[in-house]
Design an enzyme around this catalytic site. Sequence first.
Site, PDB file in Angstrom:
ATOM      1  N   LYS A   3       1.116  -1.877  -0.035  1.00  0.00           N
ATOM      2  CA  LYS A   3       0.147   0.161  -0.233  1.00  0.00           C
ATOM      3  C   LYS A   3       1.098   1.516  -0.270  1.00  0.00           C
ATOM      4  O   LYS A   3       1.712   0.829   0.939  1.00  0.00           O
ATOM      5  CB  LYS A   3      -1.122  -0.221   1.106  1.00  0.00           C
ATOM      6  CG  LYS A   3      -0.400   0.586   2.528  1.00  0.00           C
ATOM      7  CD  LYS A   3      -0.728   0.753   3.738  1.00  0.00           C
ATOM      8  CE  LYS A   3      -2.133   2.152   3.916  1.00  0.00           C
ATOM      9  NZ  LYS A   3      -0.525   2.523   4.549  1.00  0.00           N
ATOM     10  N   HIS A  28      -1.479  -5.193   5.325  1.00  0.00           N
ATOM     11  CA  HIS A  28      -0.979  -5.610   6.601  1.00  0.00           C
ATOM     12  C   HIS A  28      -2.471  -5.648   8.185  1.00  0.00           C
ATOM     13  O   HIS A  28      -1.793  -6.765   8.464  1.00  0.00           O
ATOM     14  CB  HIS A  28      -0.220  -5.698   7.303  1.00  0.00           C
ATOM     15  CG  HIS A  28       0.202  -4.127   8.345  1.00  0.00           C
ATOM     16  ND1 HIS A  28       0.187  -2.629   7.856  1.00  0.00           N
ATOM     17  CD2 HIS A  28       0.543  -3.990   9.408  1.00  0.00           C
ATOM     18  CE1 HIS A  28      -0.148  -1.730   8.317  1.00  0.00           C
ATOM     19  NE2 HIS A  28       0.185  -2.805   9.842  1.00  0.00           N
ATOM     20  N   HIS A  87      -7.023   0.021   6.343  1.00  0.00           N
ATOM     21  CA  HIS A  87      -7.048  -0.674   7.219  1.00  0.00           C
ATOM     22  C   HIS A  87      -8.094  -0.999   7.714  1.00  0.00           C
ATOM     23  O   HIS A  87      -8.676  -2.073   8.635  1.00  0.00           O
ATOM     24  CB  HIS A  87      -5.792  -0.434   8.337  1.00  0.00           C
ATOM     25  CG  HIS A  87      -4.484  -0.178   7.838  1.00  0.00           C
ATOM     26  ND1 HIS A  87      -3.642  -1.244   6.565  1.00  0.00           N
ATOM     27  CD2 HIS A  87      -3.732   0.631   7.681  1.00  0.00           C
ATOM     28  CE1 HIS A  87      -2.372  -0.608   6.309  1.00  0.00           C
ATOM     29  NE2 HIS A  87      -2.329   0.678   7.062  1.00  0.00           N
ATOM     30  N   LYS A  99      -2.333   3.487  21.822  1.00  0.00           N
ATOM     31  CA  LYS A  99      -1.777   2.676  21.140  1.00  0.00           C
ATOM     32  C   LYS A  99      -2.990   1.615  21.399  1.00  0.00           C
ATOM     33  O   LYS A  99      -2.609   0.592  21.666  1.00  0.00           O
ATOM     34  CB  LYS A  99      -0.094   2.295  20.143  1.00  0.00           C
ATOM     35  CG  LYS A  99      -0.583   1.313  19.962  1.00  0.00           C
ATOM     36  CD  LYS A  99      -0.554   1.041  18.084  1.00  0.00           C
ATOM     37  CE  LYS A  99      -0.101   0.722  17.004  1.00  0.00           C
ATOM     38  NZ  LYS A  99      -0.059   0.863  15.743  1.00  0.00           N
TER      39      LYS A  99
HETATM   40  C1  BG6 Z   1       0.365   1.985   7.567  1.00  0.00           C
HETATM   41  C2  BG6 Z   1       0.251   3.126   8.462  1.00  0.00           C
HETATM   42  O1  BG6 Z   1       0.035   1.111   7.425  1.00  0.00           O
HETATM   43  O2  BG6 Z   1      -0.145   0.929   9.406  1.00  0.00           O
HETATM   44  C3  BG6 Z   1       1.171   3.873   8.965  1.00  0.00           C
HETATM   45  O3  BG6 Z   1       0.840   3.609   6.883  1.00  0.00           O
HETATM   46  C4  BG6 Z   1       0.517   3.405  10.803  1.00  0.00           C
HETATM   47  O4  BG6 Z   1       1.220   5.787   9.569  1.00  0.00           O
HETATM   48  C5  BG6 Z   1       0.853   1.463  10.522  1.00  0.00           C
HETATM   49  O5  BG6 Z   1       1.558   3.885  11.587  1.00  0.00           O
HETATM   50  C6  BG6 Z   1      -0.096   1.397  11.621  1.00  0.00           C
HETATM   51  O6  BG6 Z   1       0.254   0.334  11.502  1.00  0.00           O
HETATM   52  P1  BG6 Z   1      -0.080  -0.532  13.156  1.00  0.00           P
HETATM   53  O7  BG6 Z   1       0.164  -2.073  12.132  1.00  0.00           O
HETATM   54  O8  BG6 Z   1       1.128  -0.697  13.613  1.00  0.00           O
HETATM   55  O9  BG6 Z   1      -1.663  -0.437  14.020  1.00  0.00           O
END
Ligand code: BG6
Length: 484
Positions: A150, A180, A242, A333
């Site tokens: 992406k 992902h 996502h 987070k």
């Molecule tokens: C990425 C984004 O695809 O996903 C980032 O570009 C983001 O900005 C990240 O921080 C988040 O992924 P995860 O797995 O840490 O939630």
Amino acid sequence: MSSAPVTIIIFGASGDLAHRKLIPALYNLFQKERLPADFNIVGISRSDFSHQQFRDEKRQGTATFAADLFDAATWERFAAHLWYIAADATQPADFDLIQAGLREIESELASHLYYLSVAPGLYETIIAGIGAAKMAEDVRQAWRRIIIEKPFGTDLATAQTLNNVVHTVFEERQVYRIDHYMGKETAQNILFFRFANTIFEPVWNRNYIDNIQITAAETVDVGSRAGYYDHSGVLRDMFQNHVLQLLTLVAMEPPASFEATALRNEKVKLIQSIRPIQRDDLAVGQYEGYRSAAGVAPVSTTPTFAALRLYIDNWRWQGVPFYLRSGKALHDKITKILIEFKAPPHLMFNLAAGERFARNILSLCIQPDEGIHLQFEAKIPGTTGFRHAEMDFHYRDSFTEKIADAYERLLLDAIHGDAALFMRNDEIESAWKLFDPVIALTEGEQAIVPPLYRRGTMGPEAADALLAKNGRTWQRSGCLHEEG
Ligand code: BG6
């Protein structure tokens, strides 16, 4: 483990993704003996590394980012499969170098898994280069597949153009567009939770569910990625991919099988059933200080936070609002999905004035404390009072198996030819079609100027106001105790 030889060819091998995610994931798969017996990994980028320098550099990355399973002896065995070719893949002539390098490393019968881990602006040129070098066609049993990172396009038009370029070189069956989030165990477990059990699916609809809330919150800010992020914003960076993927898993109809076509048909159907999102359905924000980050325009109106309300126009979800939010520099987070059920239809208990039962809330905790929580009302022993209690499931308590990084699962699926968790061309395009008009509200002269929010909060007040319009609030989940 298959014995057919496979070469994993990473374009952009000196980049961050390869360093932090791809090589560590491949190392972990090797450590778990899940890679094919005869495999090679070839990094390609312009930097002038020797094989050994490349290995040394990746050793350090793997020791940091795959620390749990890292040990020196296993690394040495793994590193013997790791190679480097210095080439500029945007130059057609350099494909001669690449092919010559591959001939030295792999057997003629090797299948190729290409990984585009480069700046998205280079995708089309590199794909065309692979095509021109005749490296895209299967050769007898040796397949050719490509994983594309992406962002896949920046809007519907660019995604369509990219799909067209991809399809002049590869057939759709060879293409693995990665998100992902689909590789996260807890995301996949949504389907198991819903469809490997009988008790949840009967209530998984408008008759029992009041609303669904999806949160993908991050504490980090844009950091060193401002140059990319300021043109992207949270809607492109997190929602179109996502957050929408999580929505499809929680809301889709049951596919007839866990097979790529069946699963992806249902996801596409779901995305196409989402009612166009209006101005009224959107709240945006920008964290304080964003504009002074290096690489951000001083008058930038790029949202670093967004909250959305959307409706799915089908039988199951008619009238049920879905609230989605994501942002940077927030309090936690955490990625979670809350399903808030309706109140019981009749109350037989004598509640005091102003007292009311909390609604049942099912929390699917995607990360970091992976699990599922169900909040329900319970009688306080020895009193006539009540309070809510929780049934908790934590992966860390119920399983000794560790949750693997999302890239491990997805790389393995691509090697095995299972595209179920990857985006099909029509899915990507449907997602852009849905988000283009929303993104348009945040860009150009008429752009909504995002209100500022303080770092370490859960976004601007507008996000609360969005739910308050329908008399709702963002609910706390059982996922993290300290969450905001
Ligand atoms: C990425 C984004 O695809 O996903 C980032 O570009 C983001 O900005 C990240 O921080 C988040 O992924 P995860 O797995 O840490 O939630």
